[in-house]
Design an enzyme around this catalytic site. Structure first.
Site, short mmCIF file in Angstrom:
data_model
loop_
_atom_site.label_atom_id
_atom_site.label_comp_id
_atom_site.label_asym_id
_atom_site.label_seq_id
_atom_site.Cartn_x
_atom_site.Cartn_y
_atom_site.Cartn_z
N HIS A 1 46.57 -30.94 64.83
CA HIS A 1 47.64 -30.18 64.18
C HIS A 1 48.23 -31.01 63.04
O HIS A 1 47.92 -32.18 62.87
CB HIS A 1 48.73 -29.74 65.16
CG HIS A 1 49.66 -30.82 65.63
ND1 HIS A 1 50.87 -30.55 66.22
CD2 HIS A 1 49.55 -32.17 65.62
CE1 HIS A 1 51.48 -31.67 66.53
NE2 HIS A 1 50.70 -32.67 66.19
N CYS B 1 53.41 -36.96 60.34
CA CYS B 1 52.88 -35.69 60.85
C CYS B 1 52.59 -34.69 59.73
O CYS B 1 51.95 -33.67 59.96
CB CYS B 1 53.86 -35.07 61.84
SG CYS B 1 54.11 -36.06 63.33
N HIS C 1 46.13 -34.61 62.52
CA HIS C 1 45.88 -35.65 63.51
C HIS C 1 45.80 -34.89 64.84
O HIS C 1 45.68 -33.66 64.82
CB HIS C 1 47.00 -36.70 63.49
CG HIS C 1 48.33 -36.16 63.84
ND1 HIS C 1 49.07 -35.41 62.95
CD2 HIS C 1 49.05 -36.21 64.98
CE1 HIS C 1 50.20 -35.04 63.53
NE2 HIS C 1 50.20 -35.50 64.76
N HIS D 1 46.17 -34.70 69.51
CA HIS D 1 46.74 -35.17 70.76
C HIS D 1 45.94 -34.64 71.96
O HIS D 1 45.27 -33.63 71.86
CB HIS D 1 48.19 -34.66 70.91
CG HIS D 1 49.11 -35.13 69.84
ND1 HIS D 1 49.55 -36.42 69.76
CD2 HIS D 1 49.67 -34.48 68.78
CE1 HIS D 1 50.34 -36.55 68.71
NE2 HIS D 1 50.42 -35.39 68.09
N ASP E 1 42.06 -25.47 73.24
CA ASP E 1 41.32 -26.72 73.45
C ASP E 1 40.22 -26.92 72.41
O ASP E 1 39.44 -26.01 72.13
CB ASP E 1 40.68 -26.71 74.85
CG ASP E 1 40.06 -28.06 75.19
OD1 ASP E 1 40.66 -29.10 74.88
OD2 ASP E 1 38.95 -28.06 75.76
N HIS E 2 40.18 -28.12 71.86
CA HIS E 2 39.19 -28.48 70.84
C HIS E 2 39.30 -27.59 69.60
O HIS E 2 38.31 -27.31 68.93
CB HIS E 2 37.76 -28.48 71.42
CG HIS E 2 37.46 -29.73 72.19
ND1 HIS E 2 38.07 -30.02 73.39
CD2 HIS E 2 36.66 -30.80 71.93
CE1 HIS E 2 37.64 -31.18 73.84
NE2 HIS E 2 36.79 -31.69 72.99
N GLU F 1 53.24 -33.62 74.46
CA GLU F 1 52.41 -33.95 73.31
C GLU F 1 51.83 -35.36 73.49
O GLU F 1 50.71 -35.65 73.11
CB GLU F 1 53.26 -33.91 72.04
CG GLU F 1 52.44 -34.10 70.79
CD GLU F 1 53.32 -34.21 69.56
OE1 GLU F 1 53.72 -33.16 69.03
OE2 GLU F 1 53.62 -35.35 69.13
#
Lengths: 136, 136, 136, 136, 136, 136
Positions: free
Chosen positions: B14, B33, B39, B41, B79-80, B124
């Protein structure tokens, strides 16, 4: 001889792709990791150095110096970055956990004063990590 | 009444950006950010449901059903993935931890059979999390 | 050479008993673990493989393949089972953490394509674990 | 041969000071750790022993005996103590993580019946630990 | 309304003693914690704030500001200190986990811009923590 | 008012079965948990009490007393036991995480001197837990 290990964290995006392969081959090899928009992780880095304990200070390595080296050479460059797009060594190398561990080793080797780099461990997730202890 | 909580993980990329703001304003508000390459998490999701314990089965909710709902409604979609680029609710909303918790709530509300959604917690990182318990 | 480690979990029941010993001797040696009704644990398994990083894929081992092998050879057989009563190797061998690590090694050895099994670690609890690296 | 590791915790106070140095030198070397009022940590100790698995009991070491030795030789002496002021080996040696690991080794070596002391690991904090495997 | 929680760590020494009590009474009430040389812990602090999510930024609170307030008001004052000897509020109040939570609340209340302090949690060890949500 | 939480662990075996149901019905409802040989877990118990902080001692509850009560009333009875076969309340009640939390509440309620039982949390695994705060 004694080993001292210090951890650090960085958050980064990455994806897995071999340019010489077709999209289908990339998905077959890398699954969801092949998504070129990228995904990301909270990486944990463990750097282990080996050396003799200084008989006066009780340190094998100056902890503040080790932290600064890890920050300067790795964390400040990888953290909050897209590894494939912004970190030179991953422009043409897939940023797998294995390759990140090797890249961190290369960035740190010879830079820790008074101690020998012994092992670099990189956790991509709590249940997956790679260890690299140097070549040869 | 009893509460039951189940965790799940997803890894996503994100970035934080308000299109109406200049680059400088985005960096001032969001720091690192704001990097538009993104980047990422390892997010941890905790879903808490409330209800009565079935006197025969001893369950407040069918655990397999809860896991499937969490996978179908949230994990398989986040996810991913790159949250800003691939998840509809974050095309125009900044994917902060707070907004992810609210979005997960909206995705799950009313879908858990026989129990009431009580709280959504999103980590996060291990040292930062948001809790949402629904609107007024 | 690089090491890659993947974790998996399984929940199982077990007890400690040597049939050739009296009840008193079993309790003296094994304490509360000698209770033949059994008790149980959330075991964590860490499988470490060693090999060269493939220069193209960046993998020392195909992660999906490793996960499938661990599931097929170990987790699907041990998880939600009573080790003494349902897993062949523990019919006549006490399922201590040490013996479970050796048994997992035997189940996995030679089955990971392209990499060498390097170490099996089994946690019975977060504060107790055994490591096995193969016989002499 | 197999390795078995058991963890234990102790909470203690300490400070870092070399008496032959001036206050300025101590602060330069040790930073906030030089504060002579002391600060403290929840230390985690991991003791690893190596040996053969007993073919009958399945143990490399009697777990209750190992726990008692760790408690008697280390935990009961270090826990809820000020290391500099109350533990003999730190009257004249700085209680760094490295020196604590060496001191624990000396306290335990030769005292574990039927197994060989293999490694002592001491965590001062979750992100900092030292490993000692004996001299020579 | 949403809750946002941020963690921070500090390492400190303390002891438990009521001056009006005899040594015997202090030991009877506080056990090993009554040792006046002090012992110590790695404390973990969780600060939870409550508020509305800003519709533009997606934040309930500016995370950098929250971190700075926690550092300035608490961590910089407690970390690497002896709580009884160096922190004003514990000169005459026993620094139990409960009292530390209340003291942190008093230090933070009214200082988080744009959000309401909701809860302070202090872990003395991973298995012991106190929660304070304000008086009245 | 303040909350104080203390954790404890126990390892136990259990299975899920409703005697009035056929084997097929049990498997349909409970999956692998219906295996009558049993499986097991490392349970973690969190007991939270609420009360006023004693202005002299700084305690909301005597920690040693709380630990003893948790050991005497719960841990000594559940630990290293088969819940279905050896713990009275699970002879006719399925030992789900929900029912264990309720049973622990009933065992502890009214037994903590000077404080009110506020919440019982039971983790069956790190990613699954139940909270019970009393009836009515």
């Amino acid at each position: 001889m004694i080993l001292l290990t210090r951890k650090a964290d960085f958050s980064a995006a990455h994806f897995y792709r071999v340019d010489a392969w077709s999209d289908e081959e990339n998905v077959r090899a890398f699954g969801r990791c092949a998504n070129r928009n990228g995904h990301g992780h909270n990486y944990t880095l463990e750097v282990t150095v080996a050396g003799e304990v200084d008989p006066v200070s009780g340190f094998v390595v100056d902890l503040k110096a080790l932290k600064e080296i890890m920050n300067r050479e790795v964390v400040s460059i990888y953290d909050h970055r897209h590894l494939n797009l912004e970190v030179p060594e991953f422009k043409s190398t897939v940023p797998t956990t294995e390759n990140i561990a090797i890249a961190v080793w290369k960035r740190l080797e010879g830079k820790v004063p008074g101690a020998k780099l012994h092992r670099v461990r990189v956790y991509e997730m709590p249940d997956l990590f790679a260890d690299y202890m140097g070549g040869a």
